[in-house]
Motif scaffolding. Structure first.
Motif, PDB file in Angstrom:
ATOM      1  N   ASN A 194     -29.625 -11.353  14.227  1.00 58.24           N
ATOM      2  CA  ASN A 194     -29.929 -12.257  13.118  1.00 58.24           C
ATOM      3  C   ASN A 194     -29.329 -11.738  11.813  1.00 58.24           C
ATOM      4  N   PRO A 195     -28.572 -12.568  11.088  1.00 58.26           N
ATOM      5  CA  PRO A 195     -27.982 -12.120   9.815  1.00 58.26           C
ATOM      6  C   PRO A 195     -29.034 -12.028   8.725  1.00 58.26           C
ATOM      7  N   ALA A 196     -28.785 -11.172   7.756  1.00 57.35           N
ATOM      8  CA  ALA A 196     -29.676 -11.070   6.595  1.00 57.35           C
ATOM      9  C   ALA A 196     -29.564 -12.352   5.770  1.00 57.35           C
ATOM     10  N   PRO A 197     -30.663 -12.803   5.153  1.00 55.45           N
ATOM     11  CA  PRO A 197     -30.675 -14.078   4.431  1.00 55.45           C
ATOM     12  C   PRO A 197     -30.126 -13.970   3.007  1.00 55.45           C
ATOM     13  N   TRP A 198     -29.039 -13.260   2.827  1.00 61.42           N
ATOM     14  CA  TRP A 198     -28.401 -13.175   1.511  1.00 61.42           C
ATOM     15  C   TRP A 198     -26.922 -12.919   1.688  1.00 61.42           C
ATOM     16  N   LYS A 199     -26.175 -13.217   0.628  1.00 61.73           N
ATOM     17  CA  LYS A 199     -24.726 -13.066   0.655  1.00 61.73           C
ATOM     18  C   LYS A 199     -24.352 -11.598   0.526  1.00 61.73           C
ATOM     19  N   LEU A 200     -23.425 -11.155   1.352  1.00 61.43           N
ATOM     20  CA  LEU A 200     -23.034  -9.756   1.353  1.00 61.43           C
ATOM     21  C   LEU A 200     -22.231  -9.397   0.109  1.00 61.43           C
ATOM     22  N   PRO A 201     -22.427  -8.194  -0.426  1.00 60.30           N
ATOM     23  CA  PRO A 201     -21.659  -7.741  -1.599  1.00 60.30           C
ATOM     24  C   PRO A 201     -20.306  -7.180  -1.199  1.00 60.30           C
ATOM     25  N   GLY A 202     -19.446  -7.983  -0.585  1.00 64.32           N
ATOM     26  CA  GLY A 202     -18.159  -7.491  -0.117  1.00 64.32           C
ATOM     27  C   GLY A 202     -18.276  -6.911   1.279  1.00 64.32           C
ATOM     28  N   THR A 203     -17.220  -6.260   1.729  1.00 58.66           N
ATOM     29  CA  THR A 203     -17.212  -5.704   3.085  1.00 58.66           C
ATOM     30  C   THR A 203     -17.575  -4.221   3.114  1.00 58.66           C
ATOM     31  N   VAL A 204     -17.271  -3.514   2.030  1.00 54.62           N
ATOM     32  CA  VAL A 204     -17.604  -2.086   1.964  1.00 54.62           C
ATOM     33  C   VAL A 204     -18.202  -1.762   0.604  1.00 54.62           C
ATOM     34  N   LEU A 205     -18.968  -0.684   0.551  1.00 56.18           N
ATOM     35  CA  LEU A 205     -19.532  -0.167  -0.693  1.00 56.18           C
ATOM     36  C   LEU A 205     -19.293   1.328  -0.751  1.00 56.18           C
ATOM     37  N   SER A 206     -19.011   1.840  -1.933  1.00 57.94           N
ATOM     38  CA  SER A 206     -18.989   3.293  -2.083  1.00 57.94           C
ATOM     39  C   SER A 206     -20.432   3.776  -2.164  1.00 57.94           C
ATOM     40  N   GLN A 207     -20.623   5.054  -1.916  1.00 56.39           N
ATOM     41  CA  GLN A 207     -21.973   5.620  -1.964  1.00 56.39           C
ATOM     42  C   GLN A 207     -22.611   5.370  -3.324  1.00 56.39           C
ATOM     43  N   GLU A 208     -21.807   5.454  -4.383  1.00 58.02           N
ATOM     44  CA  GLU A 208     -22.333   5.304  -5.738  1.00 58.02           C
ATOM     45  C   GLU A 208     -22.724   3.870  -6.059  1.00 58.02           C
ATOM     46  N   GLU A 209     -22.170   2.911  -5.313  1.00 56.86           N
ATOM     47  CA  GLU A 209     -22.448   1.502  -5.585  1.00 56.86           C
ATOM     48  C   GLU A 209     -23.680   0.982  -4.871  1.00 56.86           C
ATOM     49  N   VAL A 210     -24.194   1.738  -3.906  1.00 58.30           N
ATOM     50  CA  VAL A 210     -25.261   1.237  -3.043  1.00 58.30           C
ATOM     51  C   VAL A 210     -26.504   0.832  -3.834  1.00 58.30           C
ATOM     52  N   GLU A 211     -26.973   1.695  -4.727  1.00 55.97           N
ATOM     53  CA  GLU A 211     -28.215   1.417  -5.441  1.00 55.97           C
ATOM     54  C   GLU A 211     -28.143   0.112  -6.226  1.00 55.97           C
ATOM     55  N   GLY A 212     -27.091  -0.050  -7.025  1.00 54.08           N
ATOM     56  CA  GLY A 212     -26.978  -1.250  -7.840  1.00 54.08           C
ATOM     57  C   GLY A 212     -26.802  -2.511  -7.029  1.00 54.08           C
ATOM     58  N   GLU A 213     -25.948  -2.460  -6.008  1.00 51.88           N
ATOM     59  CA  GLU A 213     -25.659  -3.658  -5.216  1.00 51.88           C
ATOM     60  C   GLU A 213     -26.880  -4.119  -4.418  1.00 51.88           C
ATOM     61  N   LEU A 214     -27.591  -3.187  -3.798  1.00 53.39           N
ATOM     62  CA  LEU A 214     -28.747  -3.586  -3.005  1.00 53.39           C
ATOM     63  C   LEU A 214     -29.904  -4.044  -3.886  1.00 53.39           C
ATOM     64  N   ALA A 217     -20.905  -2.707   4.328  1.00 50.45           N
ATOM     65  CA  ALA A 217     -21.857  -3.493   3.541  1.00 50.45           C
ATOM     66  C   ALA A 217     -22.727  -4.382   4.420  1.00 50.45           C
ATOM     67  N   LYS A 218     -22.162  -4.938   5.474  1.00 51.85           N
ATOM     68  CA  LYS A 218     -22.933  -5.837   6.343  1.00 51.85           C
ATOM     69  C   LYS A 218     -24.077  -5.086   7.016  1.00 51.85           C
ATOM     70  N   GLY A 219     -23.778  -3.927   7.562  1.00 50.69           N
ATOM     71  CA  GLY A 219     -24.821  -3.148   8.212  1.00 50.69           C
ATOM     72  C   GLY A 219     -25.879  -2.679   7.228  1.00 50.69           C
ATOM     73  N   LEU A 220     -25.446  -2.269   6.033  1.00 47.21           N
ATOM     74  CA  LEU A 220     -26.390  -1.844   5.004  1.00 47.21           C
ATOM     75  C   LEU A 220     -27.312  -2.978   4.586  1.00 47.21           C
ATOM     76  N   ALA A 221     -26.732  -4.162   4.358  1.00 46.44           N
ATOM     77  CA  ALA A 221     -27.528  -5.304   3.912  1.00 46.44           C
ATOM     78  C   ALA A 221     -28.573  -5.678   4.953  1.00 46.44           C
ATOM     79  N   HIS A 222     -28.200  -5.616   6.225  1.00 45.44           N
ATOM     80  CA  HIS A 222     -29.137  -5.942   7.309  1.00 45.44           C
ATOM     81  C   HIS A 222     -30.274  -4.926   7.365  1.00 45.44           C
ATOM     82  N   THR A 223     -29.926  -3.645   7.342  1.00 45.09           N
ATOM     83  CA  THR A 223     -30.939  -2.589   7.381  1.00 45.09           C
ATOM     84  C   THR A 223     -31.828  -2.636   6.142  1.00 45.09           C
TER      85      THR A 223
END
Length: 301
Positions: free
Chosen positions: A35-55, A117-123
């Protein structure tokens, strides 16, 4: 001027259990891998430093769309992001693309760790679900937050022009979003006017305030924290632009209210106007090409 009643940022404590009940009714279990997460993904990849803000941005937008107040949405987002960042994210690691390895125009730098990013957004959604499930049993006192004094125009919310190149930020519950426990109440508002595309404006709208909250001098020197946040966000976006071949830019203006003090930071010609008892109070000199720098004045935020 707003012609409708403004929205207040506080949410009565009795409404929090109702929000959590409704959320868990619509999502009775964590998402399965199919099942996909119910939100639009923030691109395909994220740097470690971008994770907090994007999520955090993903969670805030999603929870707000479901009726969560700013204090509750910010508290839930902070708890879910904090818990996720304490886990091992190496399973989401992706190798850099070939195009990144062939660029020899600059000095060698440490490779940037990129995450899926897809796996992160789902988790992350499942982490948010777990937090809501825990809070349904016991709502922490920090989630309720003090009644906020901020009134936001309905027109400011509706006229965000998201099909154009500018982005607006409204964070009346700044402290709750970042888990700041010092006694100074803070709110943050910003406008970023993109040029040549929306990428830079969107990036700044997600990461400038995150970088502000990361600055250790925020409690004692907010002006310096804002300057450093602008500088660091610029560096981060340059890295992303290089990886993804982006060429857009943005102006920006931010208002950080800390206690009873208003701090303004800006780059470019976006402006802030303060109206006090019907009178316009000049707060800033926009950075325009024709602007003359007076003797002894430094070009700074």
């Amino acid at each position: 001027m707003a012609s409708e009643a403004p929205q207040q940022s506080s949410q009565p404590a009795e409404e929090i259990p109702g929000f959590l009940d409704a959320f868990l009714c619509d999502f009775p279990a964590p998402l399965s891998p199919e099942n996909p997460a119910p939100w639009k993904l923030p691109g395909t990849v994220l740097s470690q430093e971008e994770v907090e803000g994007e999520l955090a941005d993903l969670a805030l937008g999603f929870l707000s769309s479901r009726g969560a107040s700013p204090p509750l949405g910010s508290s839930l987002a902070h708890e879910a992001v904090s818990q996720l960042l304490q886990t091992d994210l190496s399973e989401f690691r992706k190798l850099p693309g070939q195009e990144e390895e062939e660029d020899d125009d600059e000095e060698e730098k440490a490779p940037v760790t990129l995450l899926d990013a897809k796996g992160l957004a789902h988790t992350f959604f499942n982490r948010l679900w777990e937090v809501c499930s825990q809070w349904q049993k016991q709502v922490p006192s920090t989630a309720r937050g003090p009644p906020g004094p901020w009134l936001v125009s309905m027109h400011a919310i509706r006229n965000t022009r998201r099909k154009m190149e500018d982005r607006h930020v409204c964070l009346p519950a700044f402290n709750q979003l970042f888990g700041l426990s010092d006694p100074t109440d803070r709110a943050y508002f910003a406008v970023f006017d993109g040029h040549g595309g929306v990428d830079a404006a969107r990036y700044a709208a997600v990461h400038v305030h995150t970088n502000v909250a990361r600055q250790p001098e925020l409690p004692t020197d907010p002006a310096r924290a804002l300057r450093e946040a602008f500088r660091r966000t610029d560096e981060m976006f340059l890295g992303k632009a290089k990886r993804e071949r982006l060429q857009s830019g943005t102006t920006g203006v931010c208002a950080l209210i800390a206690g009873k003090t208003l701090h303004i930071a800006w780059l470019g010609d976006s402006q802030v106007i303060l109206v006090q008892q019907g009178q316009v109070v000049k707060l800033m000199e926009p950075h325009r090409p024709e602007r003359q720098v007076r003797k002894g004045e430094k070009k700074k935020l």
